[in-house]
Design an enzyme around this catalytic site. Structure first.
Site, PDB file in Angstrom:
ATOM      1  CG  ASP A 136      -1.699   1.235   1.416  1.00  0.00           C
ATOM      2  OD1 ASP A 136      -1.897   1.949   0.409  1.00  0.00           O
ATOM      3  OD2 ASP A 136      -2.134   1.511   2.553  1.00  0.00           O
TER       4      ASP A 136
ATOM      5  CG  ASP B 216      -1.396   1.588  -3.740  1.00  0.00           C
ATOM      6  OD1 ASP B 216      -0.189   1.480  -4.041  1.00  0.00           O
ATOM      7  OD2 ASP B 216      -1.779   2.082  -2.659  1.00  0.00           O
TER       8      ASP B 216
ATOM      9  CG  ASP C  78      -7.231 -12.535 -13.225  1.00  0.00           C
ATOM     10  OD1 ASP C  78      -8.035 -13.332 -13.753  1.00  0.00           O
ATOM     11  OD2 ASP C  78      -6.538 -12.805 -12.229  1.00  0.00           O
TER      12      ASP C  78
ATOM     13  CG  ASP D 163     -11.818 -15.572 -13.403  1.00  0.00           C
ATOM     14  OD1 ASP D 163     -11.194 -16.006 -12.436  1.00  0.00           O
ATOM     15  OD2 ASP D 163     -13.054 -15.410 -13.402  1.00  0.00           O
TER      16      ASP D 163
ATOM     17  CD  GLU E  49     -10.006 -20.187 -12.220  1.00  0.00           C
ATOM     18  OE1 GLU E  49      -9.987 -20.373 -11.007  1.00  0.00           O
ATOM     19  OE2 GLU E  49     -10.779 -19.376 -12.756  1.00  0.00           O
TER      20      GLU E  49
ATOM     21  CG  HIS F 157      -6.554 -15.352  -6.214  1.00  0.00           C
ATOM     22  ND1 HIS F 157      -6.031 -15.971  -7.336  1.00  0.00           N
ATOM     23  CD2 HIS F 157      -7.841 -15.099  -6.502  1.00  0.00           C
ATOM     24  CE1 HIS F 157      -6.956 -16.069  -8.240  1.00  0.00           C
ATOM     25  NE2 HIS F 157      -8.076 -15.554  -7.774  1.00  0.00           N
ATOM     26  CG  ASP F 158      -9.370 -18.570  -6.254  1.00  0.00           C
ATOM     27  OD1 ASP F 158      -9.780 -17.522  -5.711  1.00  0.00           O
ATOM     28  OD2 ASP F 158      -9.415 -18.755  -7.490  1.00  0.00           O
TER      29      ASP F 158
HETATM   30  C1  NOJ Z   1     -11.825 -17.724 -10.210  1.00  0.00           C
HETATM   31  C2  NOJ Z   1     -11.041 -16.708  -9.466  1.00  0.00           C
HETATM   32  O1  NOJ Z   1      -9.740 -17.179  -9.297  1.00  0.00           O
HETATM   33  C3  NOJ Z   1     -11.762 -16.475  -8.178  1.00  0.00           C
HETATM   34  O2  NOJ Z   1     -11.013 -15.702  -7.273  1.00  0.00           O
HETATM   35  C4  NOJ Z   1     -13.075 -15.826  -8.505  1.00  0.00           C
HETATM   36  O3  NOJ Z   1     -13.836 -15.703  -7.323  1.00  0.00           O
HETATM   37  C5  NOJ Z   1     -13.871 -16.660  -9.515  1.00  0.00           C
HETATM   38  N1  NOJ Z   1     -13.060 -17.147 -10.592  1.00  0.00           N
HETATM   39  C6  NOJ Z   1     -14.968 -15.839 -10.126  1.00  0.00           C
HETATM   40  O4  NOJ Z   1     -14.407 -14.893 -10.995  1.00  0.00           O
HETATM   41 CA    CA Z   2      -3.524   2.146  -1.249  1.00  0.00          CA
END
Ligand code: NOJ
Ligand code: CA
Length: 555
Positions: A21, A29, A98, A198, A255, A329-330
């Protein structure tokens, strides 16, 4: 396979909200990212994938886009973005963004127009249907829980595979497809290195829109069965590739859940829709029989993990190219997922790193993985931000778990575990922000942080740098970049080993994935020890004793 620049690239994923940040508002950011480009260059990264930074109401942290042609003000401006691309370029780093084109945000101008009525200009940019007897058009369950249909004031329903604020785009409509292609080209023309794409296997919907067999007490069926990798998807993806990616020397990583191995060629061969895909088979082994419920984890063994990993490598190798990764991140942090609590130490962590990093494919490092960042202790469900974590907690309660049990099991799988702020140093808030961070900082930052590790030649970070050097700047680089993969030493339980072979030269990667010693017999005596996560005497000969979690790379 034709050689491409991205085959021997090292990729790094940034979750922008949590990286750095620059202005004290508690949210990472673009200027923060720019300030850390030297850190990424020093690590040896060639490609940086940044999770979405387009304008968004942030219901799903940017995976709900309201304007594809703009940067969200919380991340900065388009000028910042241009500067990021050019500053990265100066350091030999390509930025990939993305590409979220299965759905938009419900705040997108197209959807706002579509809501004005059945005859609206943009109505058929989305999937609207009539209900049945006062109920939704069918019983499809969305990926984030509940019906995949939401009713609008004029009575019809629209489809959303994910949250209701993420209406699905109607790919059957050629005008929509052209708008998306134009948008992709806009970004590629800016000098972007490519895209992480995505949820792309969801774009084709089964056109009968019929009910699915119910798979739970709610009477619904997982939308997976009607909207994932459906026949006809190839026409959309071929068109997209021809109109966009083919015109640039870019890298695309999709993905792509739900692609059976026999279809991989369509996706990743020289003429495939994408440069590479992420294969989820082994990343989701802890949910294999969980029917999508995180609170019902599937017990797994190292031998099973190994089997899935080998299958994945062999299937991808047969058809084209893959991305290899442990985290994103998932997913929760890999330490928690793949190692028993007592073993989340240097040997175990570096063993995991060696195991995946030298596989065939482009390796991805997720921010903080290179420090061994672990899951963050959370005291209550209120400390979480992620919408799917909250949904999953509720599913746990619905399954009859106590709140404590539901919290413990949901937390272990929560996407927020990967999203806690990056740990830069041991000052307040781990040096991530001077303000109040948007998500809890893992208290481990006092000891686990980039500053300390960069100064320590024996840190996890230093080990990752050694892996990068080996892959990219050693006499073995071609073998790791282009060599074929073959499983090895399968007769030993809990040993994950493989060879990489290129132009008659072969390397053996051995990982002792357990907290005990094991003696293995090699087909040939060791000629050279290329990498070892233990210090001290180098092993030699043909019968070697591997220490707990020892990793060796042998020539
Ligand atoms: C996959 C992404 O990696 C995830 O973070 C997102 O919630 C879903 N697709 C929906 O876009
Ligand atoms: Ca910031």
């Amino acid at each position: 396979m034709e050689r491409k620049w991205w085959q021997n690239a090292i990729a790094y994923q940034i979750y922008p909200k949590s990286f750095c940040d620059s202005n004290g508002d508690g949210i990472g950011d673009i200027r923060g990212i720019i300030s850390k480009l030297d850190y990424l260059q020093d690590l040896g990264v060639d490609v940086v994938w940044i999770s979405p930074m387009y304008r968004s109401p942030m219901v799903d942290n940017g995976y709900d886009i309201s304007d594809y042609y703009d940067i969200d003000p919380q991340f900065g401006t388009m000028a910042d973005m241009d500067e990021l691309i050019s500053e990265a370029d100066k350091r030999g780093i390509k930025i990939i963004m993305d590409l979220v084109i299965n759905h938009s945000s419900d705040q997108h101008a197209w959807f706002q127009n579509a809501l004005t009525g059945p005859d609206a200009l943009y109505r058929d940019y989305y999937v609207f249907k009539d209900g049945k007897d006062g109920r939704p058009p069918n019983n499809w369950r969305s990926q984030f829980g509940g019906s995949a249909w939401e009713q609008v004031p004029d009575g019809q329903y629209y489809l959303h595979v994910f949250a209701k604020q993420q209406p699905d785009l109607n790919w059957e409509n050629p005008k929509l497809r052209q708008e998306l292609a134009d948008m992709v080209n806009f970004w590629l023309e800016k000098g972007l290195g490519g895209f992480r794409v995505d949820a792309i296997t969801y774009i084709k919907k089964k056109q009968d829109f019929a009910d699915l067999p119910a798979d739970a007490d709610d009477g619904m069926g997982d939308i997976y069965h009607a909207c994932l990798n459906q026949p006809g998807i190839g026409d959309f993806l071929t068109e997209l590739r021809e109109k966009t990616f083919d015109r640039f020397d870019c890298m695309t990583v999709a993905e792509a859940p739900g692609v059976p191995y026999e279809d991989l060629g369509d996706y990743i061969s020289d003429h495939g829709y994408f440069s590479m895909i992420f294969d989820f088979s082994y990343a989701d082994l802890d949910l294999e029989n969980s029917n999508g419920v995180w609170c019902k984890p599937t017990p797994w063994t190292v031998n099973h993990f190994r089997e899935l990993l080998y299958q994945s490598q062999l299937a991808v190798q047969k058809e084209g190219w893959g991305a290899v990764y442990l985290e994103n991140h998932d997913q929760p942090r890999s330490l928690t997922k793949y190692l028993p609590e007592a073993d989340r130490q240097y040997p175990g962590i570096t063993m995991l790193a060696t195991l995946y990093f030298l596989l065939r494919g482009t390796p991805f490092i997720y921010q903080g993985q290179e420090l061994g960042m672990d899951n963050c202790p959370m005291d209550s469900i209120d400390e979480f931000d992620d919408l799917s974590t909250k949904d999953q907690y509720q599913r746990g309660l619905d399954e009859g778990l106590t709140p404590e049990e539901a919290l413990r099991l949901t937390a272990a799988r929560s996407r927020d575990m990967a999203r806690t702020p990056f740990q830069w140093d041991d000052t307040a808030n781990a040096g991530f922000t001077t303000g109040t961070p948007w998500l809890k900082v893992n208290p481990a930052y006092h000891t686990v942080n980039a500053k300390a590790q960069c100064a320590d030649a024996h840190s996890i970070h230093a080990y990752y740098k050694a892996l990068v050097r080996l892959r990219k700047h050693s006499e073995y680089s071609d073998i790791f970049g282009y060599g074929t993969f073959a499983p090895a030493l399968e007769q030993y339980d809990n040993v994950v080993a493989y060879t990489r072979t290129w132009e008659g030269k072969r390397l053996l990667v051995i990982n002792n994935y357990q907290n005990k010693e094991i003696v293995v017999h090699l087909e040939e005596p060791i000629q050279a020890v290329v990498l070892n996560n233990y210090e001290g005497d180098a092993p030699s000969g043909q019968d070697i004793t591997l220490k707990p979690y020892q990793s060796l790379v042998l020539a």
